[in-house]
Design a protein around this motif. Structure first.
Motif, PDB file in Angstrom:
ATOM      1  N   LEU A 184      -2.913  -4.709  14.630  1.00 31.01           N
ATOM      2  CA  LEU A 184      -2.852  -5.206  13.258  1.00 31.01           C
ATOM      3  C   LEU A 184      -1.577  -5.979  12.953  1.00 31.01           C
ATOM      4  O   LEU A 184      -1.445  -6.552  11.886  1.00 31.01           O
ATOM      5  N   THR A 289       0.580 -10.149   8.383  1.00 30.77           N
ATOM      6  CA  THR A 289       1.135  -8.820   8.578  1.00 30.77           C
ATOM      7  C   THR A 289       2.270  -8.758   7.597  1.00 30.77           C
ATOM      8  O   THR A 289       2.623  -9.762   7.006  1.00 30.77           O
ATOM      9  N   CYS A 332      -6.676  -9.430   5.883  1.00 30.88           N
ATOM     10  CA  CYS A 332      -6.628  -8.147   6.581  1.00 30.88           C
ATOM     11  C   CYS A 332      -7.903  -7.334   6.377  1.00 30.88           C
ATOM     12  O   CYS A 332      -8.352  -6.660   7.280  1.00 30.88           O
ATOM     13  N   LYS A 343     -10.509   1.927   9.319  1.00 36.84           N
ATOM     14  CA  LYS A 343      -9.361   2.348   8.513  1.00 36.84           C
ATOM     15  C   LYS A 343      -8.924   1.295   7.503  1.00 36.84           C
ATOM     16  O   LYS A 343      -8.178   1.593   6.587  1.00 36.84           O
ATOM     17  N   ILE A 344      -9.401   0.079   7.639  1.00 37.63           N
ATOM     18  CA  ILE A 344      -9.081  -0.920   6.610  1.00 37.63           C
ATOM     19  C   ILE A 344     -10.346  -1.435   5.920  1.00 37.63           C
ATOM     20  O   ILE A 344     -10.335  -2.482   5.295  1.00 37.63           O
ATOM     21  N   LEU A 346     -12.454  -1.416   2.998  1.00 39.30           N
ATOM     22  CA  LEU A 346     -12.311  -0.988   1.598  1.00 39.30           C
ATOM     23  C   LEU A 346     -13.667  -0.710   0.947  1.00 39.30           C
ATOM     24  O   LEU A 346     -13.729  -0.303  -0.211  1.00 39.30           O
ATOM     25  N   LEU A 349     -13.968   3.190   0.059  1.00 43.55           N
ATOM     26  CA  LEU A 349     -13.056   3.879  -0.864  1.00 43.55           C
ATOM     27  C   LEU A 349     -13.729   5.049  -1.564  1.00 43.55           C
ATOM     28  O   LEU A 349     -13.174   6.147  -1.649  1.00 43.55           O
ATOM     29  N   ARG A 352     -14.460   7.798   0.804  1.00 38.89           N
ATOM     30  CA  ARG A 352     -13.248   8.440   1.285  1.00 38.89           C
ATOM     31  C   ARG A 352     -12.561   9.270   0.205  1.00 38.89           C
ATOM     32  O   ARG A 352     -12.069  10.349   0.478  1.00 38.89           O
ATOM     33  N   TYR A 361      -6.419   3.887  -5.142  1.00 38.63           N
ATOM     34  CA  TYR A 361      -6.426   2.424  -5.077  1.00 38.63           C
ATOM     35  C   TYR A 361      -5.166   1.862  -5.745  1.00 38.63           C
ATOM     36  O   TYR A 361      -4.417   1.093  -5.142  1.00 38.63           O
ATOM     37  N   THR A 364      -1.930   2.590  -3.980  1.00 36.28           N
ATOM     38  CA  THR A 364      -1.799   1.846  -2.720  1.00 36.28           C
ATOM     39  C   THR A 364      -1.494   0.372  -2.968  1.00 36.28           C
ATOM     40  O   THR A 364      -0.640  -0.216  -2.310  1.00 36.28           O
ATOM     41  N   ARG A 369       1.625   0.374   1.757  1.00 32.15           N
ATOM     42  CA  ARG A 369       1.985   1.376   2.778  1.00 32.15           C
ATOM     43  C   ARG A 369       2.701   0.593   3.853  1.00 32.15           C
ATOM     44  O   ARG A 369       2.128   0.263   4.897  1.00 32.15           O
ATOM     45  N   GLY A 373       1.494  -1.479   7.455  1.00 31.57           N
ATOM     46  CA  GLY A 373       1.093  -2.885   7.407  1.00 31.57           C
ATOM     47  C   GLY A 373       0.418  -3.309   6.122  1.00 31.57           C
ATOM     48  O   GLY A 373      -0.084  -4.414   6.012  1.00 31.57           O
ATOM     49  N   MET A 374       0.361  -2.427   5.142  1.00 29.86           N
ATOM     50  CA  MET A 374      -0.211  -2.789   3.840  1.00 29.86           C
ATOM     51  C   MET A 374       0.938  -3.135   2.893  1.00 29.86           C
ATOM     52  O   MET A 374       1.752  -2.277   2.552  1.00 29.86           O
ATOM     53  N   PRO A 375       1.037  -4.414   2.488  1.00 29.85           N
ATOM     54  CA  PRO A 375       2.143  -4.811   1.602  1.00 29.85           C
ATOM     55  C   PRO A 375       2.015  -4.217   0.203  1.00 29.85           C
ATOM     56  O   PRO A 375       0.928  -3.831  -0.201  1.00 29.85           O
TER      57      PRO A 375
END
Ligand code: HEC
Length: 402
Positions: A184, A289, A332, A343-344, A346, A349, A352, A361, A364, A369, A373-375
């Motif tokens: 990723l 990224t 992404c 895992k990415i 969406l 949601l 999960r 949401y 995040t 995170r 890699g999640m801005p």
């Protein structure tokens, strides 16, 4: 160091063309008065005007607001300001928002020059004009020192780390004789290589070089590549109205060539003869990224302007959210949120998080995170915009993605 508050995401903005058009109309009138002759007094006034560099505070190896380690572009900017006889000033703004960043900072007249834009008229032309090339940037092949890659066939039978949704991933997609290890981020690509999980990493060169220099004791060989979507000329971008400044920059750039070459070495940017690849399908929406793939993104990100109020409330929210999503998040998370990597994905949601879905949401998207890699996006979008994205995501929830 000053971090300017980010206003770009707050509320509705005018259509980009309108705002840019106004700026151009206003400024070309001034330019017409002062451009033809540069008498001494005028030149002196100009010299005292700072050269305002648009720069990302957290984008090493390219730029950072740390005076100890300013980065490749910032140091070029400093050398340039000196050569122009002007003090330097900075407009700090995160660049992973691509064209939006250019629009808000450079075209918004917050700064005079942005280093590292892809030198192509397709890139926001004619609003943005360019200097001559300052560097070649692109994807690179990272291997053990004693192993060189001469072309795609040398990758046969190898495990090659490629970043999700990047040009190298597309390029190798049809090659059954090459084992792909999807990662990723370039950071993850280097880790896969270092852990022996990949033989080659085919990743964003500047970050590979930077990591090699800073974290891997220069253990790896890094070869630049060239081919469609793999490499491009990076230049200094200016607003269309700044032709005079652009010409002055172009006039001093040749004398800065040795400085730029030294800086490239200092920041570990890959150099040398590139490895040629055949025509590849460029990645549809660039790579993304947290760090380092900014240029590719700048080149490819679709701007996310908000649109008018024509549609009824919820349909409007969904449509606006979808537009933002596809412009900013899809790199992404997949276009329309269709994503096979669980895992990415969406669309999961609700599955999960159930009742905690909305809270999770919001937390995040606000905080991100970063380690994963999640801005963080809280400086970029308003809560209304987050709700619109959420409204869109609610239209695509599924129980399972297989
Ligand atoms: C640079 C790549 C990238 C971009 C761009 C990005 N994300 Fe993410 N996002 C990630 C990654 C990676 C994760 C998974 C983090 C983890 O493993 O916990 C993630 C996780 C998430 C999650 C949590 C998913 C879950 O199931 O826990 C949400 C919600 C989310 N992203 C929303 C967004 C939205 C909305 C945008 C656009 C404004 C966006 N992301 C843009 C990389 C990105």
């Amino acid at each position: 160091m000053r971090m300017r508050a980010n206003h770009s995401g707050t509320g509705k903005r005018h259509d980009g063309r309108f705002a840019i058009g106004c700026a151009i109309a206003g400024i070309s009138a001034l330019a017409a008065v002062s451009a033809p002759i540069a008498p001494v007094t005028q030149a002196r006034a100009d010299e005292e005007q700072p050269f305002r560099l648009c720069a990302d505070p957290t984008n090493l190896p390219f730029s950072s607001d740390s005076p100890a380690q300013p980065g490749f572009y910032v140091e070029i900017g400093q050398a340039l300001a000196k050569a122009l006889g002007r003090p330097i000033a900075y407009d700090w703004y995160k660049s992973y928002f691509g064209k939006r960043t250019v629009r808000v900072t450079l075209l918004g007249k917050q700064c005079d020059a942005m280093i590292g834009l892809p030198r192509s008229d397709d890139f926001m032309g004619p609003a943005v004009i360019f200097s001559s090339t300052v560097a070649k940037e692109g994807y690179a092949l990272v291997t053990a020192k004693d192993r060189a890659v001469g072309g795609v066939d040398d990758l046969r039978g190898k495990r090659v780390a490629v970043q999700f949704a990047s040009t190298p991933q597309n390029l190798l997609a049809s090659r059954d004789d090459i084992e792909k290890v999807t990662v990723l981020s370039p950071e993850e690509g280097m880790k896969a290589l270092d852990a022996g999980k990949a033989d080659v990493a085919f990743i964003w060169g500047p970050v590979a070089g930077w990591l090699n220099t800073t974290a891997y004791q220069d253990r790896y060989r890094i070869q630049l590549t060239e081919g469609e979507g793999l490499a491009w000329d990076a230049a200094i971008g200016f607003a269309k109205t700044s032709t005079e400044l652009r010409d002055r920059v172009d006039a001093v750039l040749p004398q800065l060539a040795p400085v730029i070459a030294d800086l490239a070495v200092k920041y570990g940017l890959p150099a040398g003869q590139p490895v040629r690849f055949g025509a590849a399908q460029a990645a549809p929406s660039g790579v993304t990224t947290g760090n380092g793939t900014k240029l590719a993104q700048v080149a490819n990100v679709v701007a996310t302007e908000t649109k008018g109020d024509a549609l009824p409330k919820n349909a409007e929210a969904v449509s606006n959210g979808k537009e933002i999503f596809n412009g900013t998040c899809a790199h992404c998370h997949g276009p329309d949120a269709v994503q096979s990597e669980r895992k990415i994905d969406l669309r999961l949601l609700r599955h999960r998080y159930g009742d905690d879905m909305h809270d999770t949401y919001l937390k995040t998207v606000h905080e991100g995170r970063p380690a994963k890699g999640m801005p963080a996006w809280k400086e970029v979008f308003t809560d209304d915009q987050f709700e619109n994205i959420y409204a869109f995501l609610m239209t695509v929830q599924v129980e399972s993605n297989d």
